[in-house]
Design an enzyme around this catalytic site. Structure first.
Site, PDB file in Angstrom:
ATOM      1  N   LYS A 113      -3.808 -15.392 -11.814  1.00  0.00           N
ATOM      2  CA  LYS A 113      -5.167 -15.491 -12.356  1.00  0.00           C
ATOM      3  C   LYS A 113      -5.258 -16.476 -13.521  1.00  0.00           C
ATOM      4  CE  LYS A 113      -6.836 -11.235 -10.458  1.00  0.00           C
ATOM      5  NZ  LYS A 113      -5.623 -10.978  -9.642  1.00  0.00           N
TER       6      LYS A 113
HETATM    7  C1  PLP Z   1      -5.588 -10.839  -8.217  1.00  0.00           C
HETATM    8  C2  PLP Z   1      -4.271 -10.842  -7.543  1.00  0.00           C
HETATM    9  C3  PLP Z   1      -4.147 -10.913  -6.133  1.00  0.00           C
HETATM   10  C4  PLP Z   1      -5.350 -10.958  -5.213  1.00  0.00           C
HETATM   11  O1  PLP Z   1      -6.029 -12.183  -5.241  1.00  0.00           O
HETATM   12  P1  PLP Z   1      -7.522 -12.313  -4.694  1.00  0.00           P
HETATM   13  O2  PLP Z   1      -7.941 -13.685  -5.036  1.00  0.00           O
HETATM   14  O3  PLP Z   1      -8.316 -11.269  -5.431  1.00  0.00           O
HETATM   15  O4  PLP Z   1      -7.490 -12.054  -3.231  1.00  0.00           O
HETATM   16  C5  PLP Z   1      -2.879 -10.928  -5.586  1.00  0.00           C
HETATM   17  N1  PLP Z   1      -1.777 -10.854  -6.367  1.00  0.00           N
HETATM   18  C6  PLP Z   1      -1.854 -10.780  -7.717  1.00  0.00           C
HETATM   19  C7  PLP Z   1      -0.604 -10.671  -8.515  1.00  0.00           C
HETATM   20  C8  PLP Z   1      -3.091 -10.776  -8.354  1.00  0.00           C
HETATM   21  O5  PLP Z   1      -3.155 -10.696  -9.699  1.00  0.00           O
END
Ligand code: PLP
Length: 498
Positions: A113
């Site tokens: 993120k």
């Molecule tokens: C947020 C997140 C995801 C999922 O990603 P999306 O874009 O919401 O599908 C997968 N793995 C981790 C470690 C995350 O923080």
């Protein structure tokens, strides 16, 4: 470039407004009026470019009301060496000649993120400036762990913004809690809420909808905003690494010009895999998308049957960032794959609201299945994949990435497809040390503490991620704890109103 609603219920707006507003106020999500396209020659040329240059190339196609200077400045600040202390912002790790892990977790908080939440705040403050709002923006975030810290790091010390993060005081790991409560910066606030994540999220949503509170804030020169993952400003930075990774493989002679790849993504809110799909629509050569879920496998069923049924129990898993029942960004994907049929989207999402489910037509399902596969990994299989990948490749996966690797292994066994494949690696294994240590046979650990990171360092041979190092020695500067009902009071107290 203007932005329109997936439900055809709003006027077209500029990118800056779409980013400021987040969601379409009348329901629906903002999507670009048209999808820009790169020629194969342009993609080939990316092989000689830095990540930041590719980012500029992608952003300037979508954020046409930002100046080149604004975009370059935002990109430079987001992806500097101090934020991503590695040779490449997004490195690729070759498991073998055909499988590459795209490491998206070298940013400040060790989760993918960061890539979006380092850039999006820079875009947001520039978007606010354009509107000449003379109010200070207050970002409210309810987090189950990862998003909170990534948002705090993205917004800290930015002028004209304050950020307040609420997390369930008993619902996050010790490491996640320390990551948040030790955050510095002159505009960051963190509040532990007594209750679970749902209580926390519901309380924050209620505050967003409170018109009296909105008026009171406005009279004091404040306005709420959100850093939510359905904001287009969080999605567009994620298109970049699909191009940069493809370009890297081209540069290293691992792909021929125009050669197609497979992309595997561990999916929660469907943002990351949607970004891959937009990259494909922009010209990236893709053979197949593989959507990986954990035991919360609504999407697996959806890709296999066309029925999206949310009437089931929410399961808490060892890949918590993928624990989700309604993947918001699926709406954008359905809009695009139906040839932008806002009428269908409106109907399906009305069905979802009224009945908790919707079913797409046969024709749309065929379109989807021509390019998307979906599968899931159970808790046991995820653990087994961490162990086996470590034994076979001496590479330590975090549980989210392990879900993707397991689903990809199943896909390969079934389809004998040896297309070069990029697997999104979404978190550093240090971020989920308890699960990883357990998978590697280090016994039961309930709640990882800083000292466990050293154990994992010894086993994995990796350096402890800089964002997690010395957490135990850092000063806890945020000590606010509140009951749900006190969240509003807490906000007013932080803003020194009344
Ligand atoms: C947020 C997140 C995801 C999922 O990603 P999306 O874009 O919401 O599908 C997968 N793995 C981790 C470690 C995350 O923080």
């Amino acid at each position: 470039m203007k932005y329109i609603s997936t439900r055809g219920n709003y006027q077209a707006v500029e990118a800056a407004e779409a980013i400021r507003t987040g969601m379409v106020p009348t329901g629906g999500l903002f999507v670009p009026e048209e999808i820009p396209v790169f020629s194969l020659a342009e993609i080939q040329e990316m092989a000689g470019k830095e990540y930041q240059e590719i980012a500029f190339q992608v952003l300037e196609k979508y954020l046409t009301d930002f100046t080149a200077e604004e975009l370059k400045e935002a990109i430079g600040l987001a992806y500097s060496r101090s934020k991503f202390p590695v040779a490449e912002v997004v490195p690729l790790y070759a498991l073998d000649q055909n499988q590459y892990l795209m490491e998206l977790w070298h940013g400040p908080t060790a989760a993918f993120k960061d890539i979006a939440l380092q850039l999006m705040p820079q875009l947001l403050i520039r978007a606010i400036k354009k509107a000449e709002l003379d109010r200070e923006i207050v970002i409210l975030v309810a987090t189950s762990g990862d998003t909170g810290k990534a948002a705090l790091e993205g917004f800290k010390d930015l002028p004209g913004v304050k950020i307040i993060v609420f997390y369930p005081a008993e619902g996050v790991s010790k490491i996640q809690e320390l990551q948040m409560t030790t955050t510095d910066g002159n505009n960051t606030f963190v509040v532990g809420v007594k209750g679970n994540f749902d209580d926390c999220q519901t309380a924050v949503k209620t505050i967003f909808a409170d018109q009296d509170l909105k008026k009171l804030l406005a009279s004091k020169g404040y306005q709420f905003s959100s850093a939510n993952s359905i904001n287009w400003g969080r999605l567009v930075p994620q298109l970049v690494y699909y191009f940069s990774s493809y370009a890297r493989l081209l540069k290293n002679g691992l792909l021929g010009q125009g050669e197609k790849i497979n992309i595997v993504v561990p999916t929660g809110n469907f943002g990351n895999i949607l970004a891959a799909y937009y990259a494909y629509r922009m010209g990236l050569p893709v053979n197949r998308f593989i959507c990986a879920s954990n035991d919360n496998n609504i999407l697996t069923d959806f890709f296999q049957t066309g029925i999206h049924d949310t009437r089931r129990d929410f399961k808490k898993t060892i890949s918590p960032s993928m624990d989700i029942l309604i993947s918001s960004n699926l709406e954008r994907f359905l809009f695009e794959i139906t040839g932008r049929d806002a009428g269908k989207i409106k109907q399906w999402y009305q069905d979802l609201k009224e009945e908790g489910k919707f079913e797409i037509d046969r024709e749309t399902l065929n379109e989807i299945q021509a390019i998307f596969s979906g599968d899931y990994s159970s808790e046991e299989e995820t653990i087994k994949t961490i162990k086996e990948t470590y034994e076979q490749y001496q590479y330590t996966l975090d549980p989210h990435t392990a879900v993707a690797v397991d689903v990809y292994n199943k896909y390969k066994a079934k389809n004998h497809d040896d297309t070069v494949t990029i697997i999104a690696s979404t978190a550093s294994p240090f971020k989920f040390a308890e699960t990883v240590l357990q998978a590697l046979g280090q016994g039961e650990i309930d709640n990882a503490k800083p000292e466990h990171l050293e154990d994992l360092q010894k086993i994995s041979g990796l350096e402890i991620h800089p964002g997690l190092r010395d957490l135990g020695d850092k000063k806890v500067v945020h000590k606010r704890i509140a009951y749900n009902e006190q969240i509003e009071k807490e906000i007013l107290d932080i803003l020194q109103i009344r």
